[in-house]
Design a protein around this motif. Structure first.
Motif, PDB file in Angstrom:
ATOM      1  N   LYS A 158       1.211 -30.424  -5.446  1.00 37.57           N
ATOM      2  CA  LYS A 158       1.557 -31.765  -4.929  1.00 37.57           C
ATOM      3  C   LYS A 158       0.346 -32.356  -4.183  1.00 37.57           C
ATOM      4  O   LYS A 158       0.071 -33.550  -4.288  1.00 37.57           O
ATOM      5  N   ILE A 159      -0.349 -31.520  -3.431  1.00 43.74           N
ATOM      6  CA  ILE A 159      -1.533 -32.003  -2.701  1.00 43.74           C
ATOM      7  C   ILE A 159      -2.599 -32.471  -3.698  1.00 43.74           C
ATOM      8  O   ILE A 159      -3.175 -33.552  -3.558  1.00 43.74           O
ATOM      9  N   LEU A 160      -2.832 -31.653  -4.740  1.00 39.89           N
ATOM     10  CA  LEU A 160      -3.845 -32.031  -5.743  1.00 39.89           C
ATOM     11  C   LEU A 160      -3.465 -33.351  -6.412  1.00 39.89           C
ATOM     12  O   LEU A 160      -4.313 -34.226  -6.621  1.00 39.89           O
ATOM     13  N   GLU A 161      -2.165 -33.497  -6.719  1.00 37.11           N
ATOM     14  CA  GLU A 161      -1.728 -34.738  -7.377  1.00 37.11           C
ATOM     15  C   GLU A 161      -1.932 -35.939  -6.461  1.00 37.11           C
ATOM     16  O   GLU A 161      -2.362 -37.005  -6.899  1.00 37.11           O
ATOM     17  N   HIS A 162      -1.669 -35.741  -5.172  1.00 38.85           N
ATOM     18  CA  HIS A 162      -1.896 -36.840  -4.214  1.00 38.85           C
ATOM     19  C   HIS A 162      -3.376 -37.252  -4.210  1.00 38.85           C
ATOM     20  O   HIS A 162      -3.706 -38.430  -4.066  1.00 38.85           O
ATOM     21  N   LEU A 163      -4.256 -36.273  -4.406  1.00 42.20           N
ATOM     22  CA  LEU A 163      -5.700 -36.578  -4.389  1.00 42.20           C
ATOM     23  C   LEU A 163      -6.150 -37.272  -5.680  1.00 42.20           C
ATOM     24  O   LEU A 163      -7.264 -37.782  -5.760  1.00 42.20           O
ATOM     25  N   GLY A 164      -5.280 -37.245  -6.692  1.00 43.58           N
ATOM     26  CA  GLY A 164      -5.627 -37.919  -7.950  1.00 43.58           C
ATOM     27  C   GLY A 164      -5.740 -36.974  -9.136  1.00 43.58           C
ATOM     28  O   GLY A 164      -6.103 -37.393 -10.235  1.00 43.58           O
ATOM     29  N   ALA A 165      -5.423 -35.700  -8.910  1.00 43.72           N
ATOM     30  CA  ALA A 165      -5.517 -34.725 -10.012  1.00 43.72           C
ATOM     31  C   ALA A 165      -4.246 -34.774 -10.872  1.00 43.72           C
ATOM     32  O   ALA A 165      -3.216 -35.274 -10.435  1.00 43.72           O
ATOM     33  N   LYS A 166      -4.370 -34.233 -12.079  1.00 46.33           N
ATOM     34  CA  LYS A 166      -3.175 -34.041 -12.917  1.00 46.33           C
ATOM     35  C   LYS A 166      -2.902 -32.546 -12.963  1.00 46.33           C
ATOM     36  O   LYS A 166      -3.842 -31.751 -13.134  1.00 46.33           O
ATOM     37  N   THR A 167      -1.649 -32.152 -12.798  1.00 46.66           N
ATOM     38  CA  THR A 167      -1.322 -30.724 -12.933  1.00 46.66           C
ATOM     39  C   THR A 167      -0.083 -30.605 -13.824  1.00 46.66           C
ATOM     40  O   THR A 167       0.816 -31.435 -13.733  1.00 46.66           O
ATOM     41  N   LYS A 168      -0.064 -29.600 -14.672  1.00 45.65           N
ATOM     42  CA  LYS A 168       1.184 -29.328 -15.414  1.00 45.65           C
ATOM     43  C   LYS A 168       1.207 -27.871 -15.891  1.00 45.65           C
ATOM     44  O   LYS A 168       0.151 -27.279 -16.169  1.00 45.65           O
ATOM     45  N   PHE A 169       2.416 -27.327 -15.933  1.00 45.37           N
ATOM     46  CA  PHE A 169       2.580 -25.974 -16.463  1.00 45.37           C
ATOM     47  C   PHE A 169       2.645 -26.057 -17.982  1.00 45.37           C
ATOM     48  O   PHE A 169       3.324 -26.932 -18.524  1.00 45.37           O
ATOM     49  N   ILE A 170       1.902 -25.163 -18.643  1.00 45.89           N
ATOM     50  CA  ILE A 170       1.874 -25.170 -20.109  1.00 45.89           C
ATOM     51  C   ILE A 170       2.101 -23.739 -20.623  1.00 45.89           C
ATOM     52  O   ILE A 170       1.874 -22.779 -19.890  1.00 45.89           O
ATOM     53  N   LYS A 171       2.513 -23.662 -21.862  1.00 45.44           N
ATOM     54  CA  LYS A 171       2.781 -22.338 -22.440  1.00 45.44           C
ATOM     55  C   LYS A 171       1.471 -21.577 -22.609  1.00 45.44           C
ATOM     56  O   LYS A 171       0.465 -22.138 -23.038  1.00 45.44           O
ATOM     57  N   GLY A 172       1.466 -20.323 -22.209  1.00 43.63           N
ATOM     58  CA  GLY A 172       0.271 -19.503 -22.380  1.00 43.63           C
ATOM     59  C   GLY A 172       0.619 -18.210 -23.073  1.00 43.63           C
ATOM     60  O   GLY A 172       1.680 -18.095 -23.674  1.00 43.63           O
ATOM     61  N   LYS A 173      -0.273 -17.212 -22.922  1.00 46.90           N
ATOM     62  CA  LYS A 173       0.012 -15.963 -23.642  1.00 46.90           C
ATOM     63  C   LYS A 173       0.535 -14.859 -22.731  1.00 46.90           C
ATOM     64  O   LYS A 173       0.702 -13.732 -23.168  1.00 46.90           O
ATOM     65  N   PHE A 174       0.814 -15.205 -21.458  1.00 44.83           N
ATOM     66  CA  PHE A 174       1.296 -14.176 -20.535  1.00 44.83           C
ATOM     67  C   PHE A 174       2.767 -14.425 -20.179  1.00 44.83           C
ATOM     68  O   PHE A 174       3.368 -15.377 -20.640  1.00 44.83           O
ATOM     69  N   LYS A 175       3.274 -13.577 -19.284  1.00 44.88           N
ATOM     70  CA  LYS A 175       4.697 -13.649 -18.915  1.00 44.88           C
ATOM     71  C   LYS A 175       5.036 -15.010 -18.291  1.00 44.88           C
ATOM     72  O   LYS A 175       6.019 -15.650 -18.624  1.00 44.88           O
ATOM     73  N   ASN A 176       4.187 -15.447 -17.346  1.00 42.23           N
ATOM     74  CA  ASN A 176       4.401 -16.755 -16.710  1.00 42.23           C
ATOM     75  C   ASN A 176       3.573 -17.810 -17.446  1.00 42.23           C
ATOM     76  O   ASN A 176       2.600 -17.484 -18.131  1.00 42.23           O
ATOM     77  N   GLU A 177       3.939 -19.069 -17.247  1.00 44.46           N
ATOM     78  CA  GLU A 177       3.183 -20.153 -17.888  1.00 44.46           C
ATOM     79  C   GLU A 177       1.789 -20.268 -17.265  1.00 44.46           C
ATOM     80  O   GLU A 177       1.531 -19.744 -16.170  1.00 44.46           O
ATOM     81  N   ASP A 178       0.896 -20.962 -17.958  1.00 43.73           N
ATOM     82  CA  ASP A 178      -0.426 -21.280 -17.402  1.00 43.73           C
ATOM     83  C   ASP A 178      -0.311 -22.595 -16.631  1.00 43.73           C
ATOM     84  O   ASP A 178       0.595 -23.398 -16.893  1.00 43.73           O
ATOM     85  N   LEU A 179      -1.245 -22.798 -15.726  1.00 47.77           N
ATOM     86  CA  LEU A 179      -1.268 -24.053 -14.969  1.00 47.77           C
ATOM     87  C   LEU A 179      -2.530 -24.827 -15.357  1.00 47.77           C
ATOM     88  O   LEU A 179      -3.648 -24.323 -15.189  1.00 47.77           O
ATOM     89  N   TYR A 180      -2.301 -26.030 -15.909  1.00 47.69           N
ATOM     90  CA  TYR A 180      -3.421 -26.896 -16.301  1.00 47.69           C
ATOM     91  C   TYR A 180      -3.701 -27.838 -15.132  1.00 47.69           C
ATOM     92  O   TYR A 180      -2.779 -28.429 -14.551  1.00 47.69           O
ATOM     93  N   VAL A 181      -4.969 -27.927 -14.743  1.00 45.89           N
ATOM     94  CA  VAL A 181      -5.357 -28.827 -13.640  1.00 45.89           C
ATOM     95  C   VAL A 181      -6.558 -29.652 -14.084  1.00 45.89           C
ATOM     96  O   VAL A 181      -7.546 -29.107 -14.584  1.00 45.89           O
ATOM     97  N   ASP A 182      -6.448 -30.960 -13.885  1.00 46.12           N
ATOM     98  CA  ASP A 182      -7.551 -31.849 -14.246  1.00 46.12           C
ATOM     99  C   ASP A 182      -7.943 -32.646 -13.000  1.00 46.12           C
ATOM    100  O   ASP A 182      -7.212 -33.541 -12.565  1.00 46.12           O
ATOM    101  N   CYS A 183      -9.078 -32.302 -12.420  1.00 43.79           N
ATOM    102  CA  CYS A 183      -9.515 -32.968 -11.192  1.00 43.79           C
ATOM    103  C   CYS A 183     -10.636 -33.977 -11.457  1.00 43.79           C
ATOM    104  O   CYS A 183     -11.381 -34.324 -10.538  1.00 43.79           O
ATOM    105  N   ARG A 184     -10.772 -34.431 -12.703  1.00 40.92           N
ATOM    106  CA  ARG A 184     -11.881 -35.359 -13.001  1.00 40.92           C
ATOM    107  C   ARG A 184     -11.724 -36.673 -12.241  1.00 40.92           C
ATOM    108  O   ARG A 184     -12.695 -37.285 -11.851  1.00 40.92           O
ATOM    109  N   ASP A 185     -10.462 -37.103 -12.032  1.00 44.81           N
ATOM    110  CA  ASP A 185     -10.261 -38.425 -11.413  1.00 44.81           C
ATOM    111  C   ASP A 185      -9.854 -38.346  -9.951  1.00 44.81           C
ATOM    112  O   ASP A 185      -9.102 -39.192  -9.463  1.00 44.81           O
ATOM    113  N   ILE A 186     -10.333 -37.347  -9.247  1.00 46.37           N
ATOM    114  CA  ILE A 186     -10.022 -37.260  -7.813  1.00 46.37           C
ATOM    115  C   ILE A 186     -10.517 -38.546  -7.135  1.00 46.37           C
ATOM    116  O   ILE A 186     -11.689 -38.900  -7.254  1.00 46.37           O
ATOM    117  N   SER A 187      -9.608 -39.233  -6.450  1.00 47.10           N
ATOM    118  CA  SER A 187     -10.026 -40.484  -5.817  1.00 47.10           C
ATOM    119  C   SER A 187      -9.725 -40.481  -4.316  1.00 47.10           C
ATOM    120  O   SER A 187     -10.527 -40.939  -3.511  1.00 47.10           O
TER     121      SER A 187
END
Ligand code: UD1
Length: 431
Positions: A55-84
């Motif tokens: 939530k903090i990263l999203e407030h700063l302008g990042a995008k975060t989402k859980f995506i399917k990966g190859k392990f037991k838990n999902e992977d977390l995708y984070v895109d901080c290119r547009d931190i504003s």
């Protein structure tokens, strides 16, 4: 409010897979603020602290989402290119202590930051003076006003910095701040916890130049930019430790998968003093309980590689049913004893004298309604509930969810009788 309802007395048996380390994920998420690219963090359990950090990263302008990966838990995708944004407001920072890590990374990326004082577990004063004085030493102008830290790094410089105490958070904050600075920063007397090494490995995977984490000096050579990467964090030595303690208390045979045994060496050496048997391999540990445990003797918490303060509360549960007296001394956090009062409600015999806790182990303790005081204190109450006679209700378990994911499901699969219930506490008027 949610609670755990536990019927004590079952023996635990089977396999449990240990999740990725909460205390790695939180600084890694803060570190992602420095990265002008997309990152994928593999196998991420949805600890509530991790969700709060997202939530903090999203407030700063990042995008975060859980995506399917190859392990037991999902992977977390984070895109901080547009931190504003450069500010972390109080309503977000009060949810998670690690919000303070964003100070170093926002400053490193944007040279200006406004971060509210952090929240988190109530286990002591938890000042941040070492973070602040190190960042000031590296050229930042910092003032605090109305609960916010205002920082400006336009005159930042790289140089040697000596921490007055090897604080985990301060080490991580300085590492992150220094990554994009020109020149070389050396941190003397840094914390040496495995999660510091993990942060180094993550940042290096994104193109940073950091050496020495885990030793007495960390050397950071500034780079211009960090890039996209995929990273899998280490496993959680505190979750592993909690299951090992459960194994010593009421395990028939537990197999812990996805562990790094050497990270739990201090705990294992204490548990070997009880009656249990332990076979520790590189990435899995087998623990076999063997009747009522003997006292482990004495535990004194210390910085890594000493005995972790995050396993201290759970050792009270073990000591409370062990044969003989055990001593526990907490040296890092002055109020990290709030679980004691709750354990006493369950019949545990614990005295506190001159900074030392003396636990007289009893053959039987009993269930009670108890309140989670903090994350690890809550885990200790759950462990006590597993061996208590009758049933135990552990309230305020949202604090346990901060650092254990699906705790009750893992314990149930091992044979424990535990379920999550909605619970409304009756408030008596005691006046
Ligand atoms: C981290 C861990 C926490 C663990 C602790 C000690 C994370 C997210 N949390 O917390 O689970 O219990 O390490 O292993 O990684 N101190 C100061 N001034 C400061 C900073 C710290 O006096 O500026 C003191 C603290 O009050 C405490 C001691 O140093 O007495 C250790 O704190 P620190 O190592 O900073 O712990 P955290 O990073 O908060």
């Amino acid at each position: 409010m949610e609670s755990f309802y536990i019927v004590g007395g079952n023996k635990l048996e089977g396999e449990v897979e240990i999740d990725s380390a909460k205390n790695s994920l939180l600084p890694i998420l803060a570190g992602s603020i420095l990265i002008d690219g997309e990152i994928v963090i593999e196998n991420v359990p949805k600890y509530s602290d991790v969700l709060a950090m997202c939530k903090i990263l999203e407030h700063l302008g990042a995008k975060t989402k859980f995506i399917k990966g190859k392990f037991k838990n999902e992977d977390l995708y984070v895109d901080c290119r547009d931190i504003s944004n450069c500010d972390v407001p109080n309503e977000l920072s009060c949810k998670v202590r690690s919000s303070i890590f964003t100070l170093g990374s926002i400053l490193g990326r944007k040279e200006i930051a406004k971060v509210a004082f952090p929240g988190g577990c109530d286990i002591g004063l938890r000042p941040i003076d070492i973070h602040i004085s190190a960042l000031k030493h590296l050229g930042c102008k910092i003032v605090d006003k109305n609960g916010y830290i205002y920082a400006n790094a336009s005159k930042k410089r790289s140089q040697d910095v000596m921490l007055s105490f090897p604080s985990v958070g301060a080490t991580e904050n300085v590492m992150m701040f220094a990554v994009l600075n020109d020149g070389e920063t050396r941190i003397f007397n840094p914390a040496r916890e495995p999660e510091i090494v993990d942060l180094q490995n993550f940042l290096n995977c994104a193109g940073a130049d950091i050496k020495g984490a885990g030793s007495n000096v960390i050397v950071i050579n500034g780079v211009k930019k960090l890039h996209s990467c995929t990273y899998r964090p280490i496993s959680d030595r505190i979750e592993a430790g909690t299951f090992l303690i459960a194994g010593a208390m009421c395990g028939r045979e537990l197999v812990l998968k996805n562990v790094i045994s050497k990270h739990n060496q201090e705990l294992i050496s204490k548990l070997l003093k009880t009656t249990c048997k332990i076979e520790a391999y590189d990435d899995n540990i087998i623990i076999k309980g063997n009747g009522r445990p003997q006292s482990f003797g004495e535990v004194e918490t210390a910085v890594y590689p000493g005995f972790p303060t995050d396993l201290q509360a759970q050792m009270f549960a073990l000591a409370s049913i062990s044969e003989g007296y055990s001593l526990i001394i907490e040296t890092l956090f002055e109020s990290r004893y709030k679980h004691i009062g709750e354990l006493i409600k369950m019949g545990c015999d614990i005295k506190f004298k001159n900074g030392v806790c003396i636990i007289n182990g009893k053959e039987k303790i009993h269930g009670a309604e108890v309140d989670t005081p903090d994350l690890r204190g809550g885990a200790s109450l759950v462990l006590a509930g597993l061996v208590a006679e009758g049933y135990t209700t552990v309230n305020n378990i949202q604090l346990i969810d901060r650092g254990y994911y699906k705790f009750e499901d893992k314990l149930s699969l091992l044979g424990a009788d535990i379920k999550r219930i909605k619970y409304e506490k009756k408030v008596d008027n005691c006046n």
